[in-house]
Design an enzyme around this catalytic site. Sequence first.
Site, short mmCIF file in Angstrom:
data_model
loop_
_atom_site.label_atom_id
_atom_site.label_comp_id
_atom_site.label_asym_id
_atom_site.label_seq_id
_atom_site.Cartn_x
_atom_site.Cartn_y
_atom_site.Cartn_z
N LYS A 79 0.86 -1.19 0.00
CA LYS A 79 0.00 0.00 0.00
C LYS A 79 0.89 1.24 0.00
O LYS A 79 1.71 1.42 0.89
CB LYS A 79 -0.91 -0.01 1.23
CG LYS A 79 -1.77 1.24 1.33
CD LYS A 79 -2.77 1.15 2.46
CE LYS A 79 -3.55 2.45 2.59
NZ LYS A 79 -4.55 2.41 3.64
N ARG A 124 -10.52 10.20 1.93
CA ARG A 124 -10.29 10.79 3.26
C ARG A 124 -11.38 11.79 3.60
O ARG A 124 -11.72 11.96 4.77
CB ARG A 124 -8.89 11.42 3.33
CG ARG A 124 -7.85 10.30 3.34
CD ARG A 124 -6.45 10.81 3.53
NE ARG A 124 -5.51 9.71 3.30
CZ ARG A 124 -4.21 9.87 3.15
NH1 ARG A 124 -3.70 11.08 3.18
NH2 ARG A 124 -3.44 8.82 2.95
N LYS A 178 -2.23 -1.45 -3.79
CA LYS A 178 -3.09 -0.28 -3.73
C LYS A 178 -2.26 0.99 -3.78
O LYS A 178 -1.27 1.07 -3.08
CB LYS A 178 -3.87 -0.33 -2.41
CG LYS A 178 -4.74 0.86 -2.16
CD LYS A 178 -5.29 0.80 -0.77
CE LYS A 178 -6.06 2.09 -0.53
NZ LYS A 178 -6.52 2.22 0.81
N SER A 237 -10.26 5.82 -4.61
CA SER A 237 -11.19 6.94 -4.77
C SER A 237 -10.72 7.99 -5.79
O SER A 237 -11.52 8.48 -6.58
CB SER A 237 -11.43 7.59 -3.41
OG SER A 237 -10.21 8.03 -2.84
N TYR A 283 -15.23 1.46 -6.77
CA TYR A 283 -16.47 2.23 -6.58
C TYR A 283 -17.35 2.15 -7.83
O TYR A 283 -18.48 2.61 -7.82
CB TYR A 283 -16.13 3.68 -6.23
CG TYR A 283 -15.26 3.77 -5.01
CD1 TYR A 283 -15.81 3.63 -3.74
CD2 TYR A 283 -13.87 3.90 -5.10
CE1 TYR A 283 -15.02 3.65 -2.60
CE2 TYR A 283 -13.06 3.92 -3.98
CZ TYR A 283 -13.64 3.79 -2.73
OH TYR A 283 -12.86 3.80 -1.60
C1 PBG Z 1 -7.49 3.37 5.58
C2 PBG Z 1 -7.76 3.30 4.13
C3 PBG Z 1 -7.56 4.28 3.14
C4 PBG Z 1 -8.10 3.77 1.97
C5 PBG Z 1 -8.57 2.49 2.26
N1 PBG Z 1 -8.33 2.21 3.58
C6 PBG Z 1 -7.02 5.65 3.21
C7 PBG Z 1 -5.65 5.92 3.61
O1 PBG Z 1 -4.81 5.05 3.75
O2 PBG Z 1 -5.40 7.10 3.85
C8 PBG Z 1 -8.19 4.49 0.65
C9 PBG Z 1 -9.25 4.04 -0.28
C10 PBG Z 1 -9.53 4.95 -1.42
O3 PBG Z 1 -8.89 5.99 -1.62
O4 PBG Z 1 -10.45 4.62 -2.17
N2 PBG Z 1 -6.18 3.41 5.98
#
Ligand code: PBG
Length: 326
Positions: free
Chosen positions: A195, A205, A248, A274, A313
């Site tokens: 990630k 967020r 991711k 997102s 999504y």
């Molecule tokens: C939680 C998390 C995040 C996302 C999924 N789980 C945000 C982050 O790490 O700041 C992002 C998902 C998205 O942007 O669609 N840690």
Amino acid sequence: MQFPDYRPRRLRRTENMRRLIRETTLTLDDLVYPMFVVPGRKIKKEISSMVGNYHYSVDMLTDECKRIRDMGIPAVILFGIPERKDEVASEAYSEKGIVQRALRALKQEVPGLALITDVCLCEYTSHGHCGIVKDGEVLNDESLETIAATAVSHARAGADMVAPSDMMDGRVGAIREALDEDDFEHIPIMSYAAKYASAFYGPFREAAESAPQFGDRRGYQMDPANSDEAIREVTLDVQEGADIIMVKPALPYLDIVRRVREEFDLPVAAYNVSGEFAMIKAAAQKGWIDGERAMMECLISIKRAGADIILTYFAPEVAKLLGCRR
Ligand code: PBG
């Protein structure tokens, strides 16, 4: 194979010819739909940066999940926005937490839909970081217990799979151990294994109210410049007991999806995040691109890169496009 004997255009002349030689197909079986649950009743509030995605209260989430299941989408992944945030993310692992309540309702009222939960603390901490903070530092080992307790509370409430996204070292092992101790050895872990610290989480967020209040996530999420490190990260998660490994975001990291596919013999997931979603939506709204075609092109490219599972999504739109099966 040489021109003029070999002419690739011969097999592209008609759609049926193209269908016959198509190497990759996208089906609803590949998709997981991310959803956001909030306290309250009768709430269905659109997330402004994520057109067509909503904050749902548990009652409305239940209705929507029936629709999702009936469209033929196999699974949802749940994110919760709690009533109250605090320093130690108490509501992340509370029996009465928002995700736990949603799970109980969905288990009861929407059989036949797989329920995955995002396991992280950032939505539940007042500082917005994914772990426990002390003196401005996100502590690793001190966070593991809370993260594992969160995963166990999800399993108790009915989660079919847990998906840790916090990027603390050792969390997959800690979760596996805690689940097994609580007789949840049958519950799989889909780890957000590679990630990255990405700008493409921006709209999420806002949706999850989880932006860090100080600093950023670069002290625990990966540097976008790194590829070999992704292999080390995934290796650790596999050793610790991950059942599915995730990369991711997806689109800026298709090379990582491909490497992970080739180097590991486990199902690979990719999170079409997102910001990737919002870019297509925004450009389509302006009439700058054909949103539907861009959506399908992006999703097929994630699949082609090697993903078995895509968190997106777009899932309900894809379902509509591919035709409801039930
Ligand atoms: C939680 C998390 C995040 C996302 C999924 N789980 C945000 C982050 O790490 O700041 C992002 C998902 C998205 O942007 O669609 N840690």
